[in-house]
Write an enzyme that holds these catalytic residues in place. Sequence first.
Site, mmCIF file in Angstrom:
data_model
loop_
_atom_site.group_PDB
_atom_site.id
_atom_site.type_symbol
_atom_site.label_atom_id
_atom_site.label_comp_id
_atom_site.label_asym_id
_atom_site.label_seq_id
_atom_site.Cartn_x
_atom_site.Cartn_y
_atom_site.Cartn_z
ATOM 1 N N GLU A 186 -6.420 57.815 44.418
ATOM 2 C CA GLU A 186 -5.889 57.978 43.104
ATOM 3 C C GLU A 186 -6.358 57.228 42.013
ATOM 4 O OE1 GLU A 186 -4.245 60.698 42.526
ATOM 5 O OE2 GLU A 186 -3.238 61.393 44.395
ATOM 6 N N ARG A 205 -8.081 59.196 38.843
ATOM 7 C CA ARG A 205 -7.501 58.784 37.560
ATOM 8 C C ARG A 205 -7.984 57.810 36.507
ATOM 9 N NH1 ARG A 205 -1.114 60.529 38.763
ATOM 10 N NH2 ARG A 205 -1.581 61.773 40.779
#
Length: 409
Positions: free
Chosen positions: A25, A29
């Site tokens: 992640e 991101r």
Amino acid sequence: FDACVEWIRENWSLDDRERTVSVFETIIRVLGGFLAAYEHSGEPLFLEKAQDLGERLLEAYTEPSGFPSTDIRLRARERFNPSWVSNRVPLAECGTIQMEFIALSRHTGDMRYAKTAQKIINKIEASDAPLGLYPTHFAQSSGALVRGRSTLGALGDSFYEYLLKVWLLTGKALPQYDEFFGRTAVGITRYMLQRSDTTNNVALAELQMHNSPNNIIRKQDHLACFAGGMFALGSWHGAALELEESEDFEEIGEDITETCFKTYQMTATGISPEITRFDKDVELSVDSGAKHYLLRPETVESLFVLYRVTQDRKYQEWGWEIFEAIEKHCKVKYGYSGIRDVSKLPVVHDDRMESFFLGETLKYLYLLFSEHDLIPLDKYVFNTEAHPLTIFDVREYPELMHVLTSPTG
């Protein structure tokens, strides 16, 4: 913008306190966000932060397999797996670093990132996957596949997406990725795609065993709805042209996207559930154990791509319907919230707004109604968190080209 830059300069540090984060992640991101911000603004601070973050994330990758741990403590640079993960790492977490790490190597000249990403792809490609599909997990220590379920939903999704997008990002100069995408796309269309003349629906099933097409699980995650855009984008860019099946990629993308839109239409709220079930006739229904909505972006992502590719206004109309449903049922006093059960009115909110709602869902909705020259699809490719990275010709970077064409990564 200038105020944001100064805030990051003064306040954003990975050494002020310990942070335990998901490697996957954080790459898609945060690292992807810094890289896109740098490319679009030219502000050196963003590349500086991306390099600092990337240096720490490299510690998550283990030898000799080259596969990552799932979590890392960024200040201490300590990798680890939670107890429930054991020695397994999800396919998506192995195969969704290539865009970001290649871009970081391009901008910094540090080839360790590209080598790390390429080694994993070479290892996955060498695995035994006769259907062109892969199980959701690999063994971290050895890099061997763990036989089990194949899916375009959770744990598998963005691996397939990145095969196409790395080929696009690097200027279509890496045939390995085009050919790899073609093999997986054929596997998806032959073994996962479920059609029905009765309902005219097209859904993406899961397979219980990656090397047998006979054990079908008739469920489709909302996450899998990215695939409509993937097939359409591949067709528009001429991916896998040597395959006869590529002639149908745009139509397949249109059909998948239409069914994903129908999963919104079928509920009382006009919002899709996390998981949709379907029968042999591909009659759609809400999964009784996954009725919630997390403000996910995948369907509107595909609507955006399909509109850009076909210029058919129905995709804007469908996107507007989804936006109105979100405004009606998800908007709360201080932002937007997910819904616990999309099949019931009035809705009960879960009091959570995931970062991908701003980073992806609203971004794709905005772009759906924007001019085509705003982040055009022939000049940019979006990572899996909707950060647009600039397409470049990797052949102009000889050292990077060598790394990405080396059999050892």
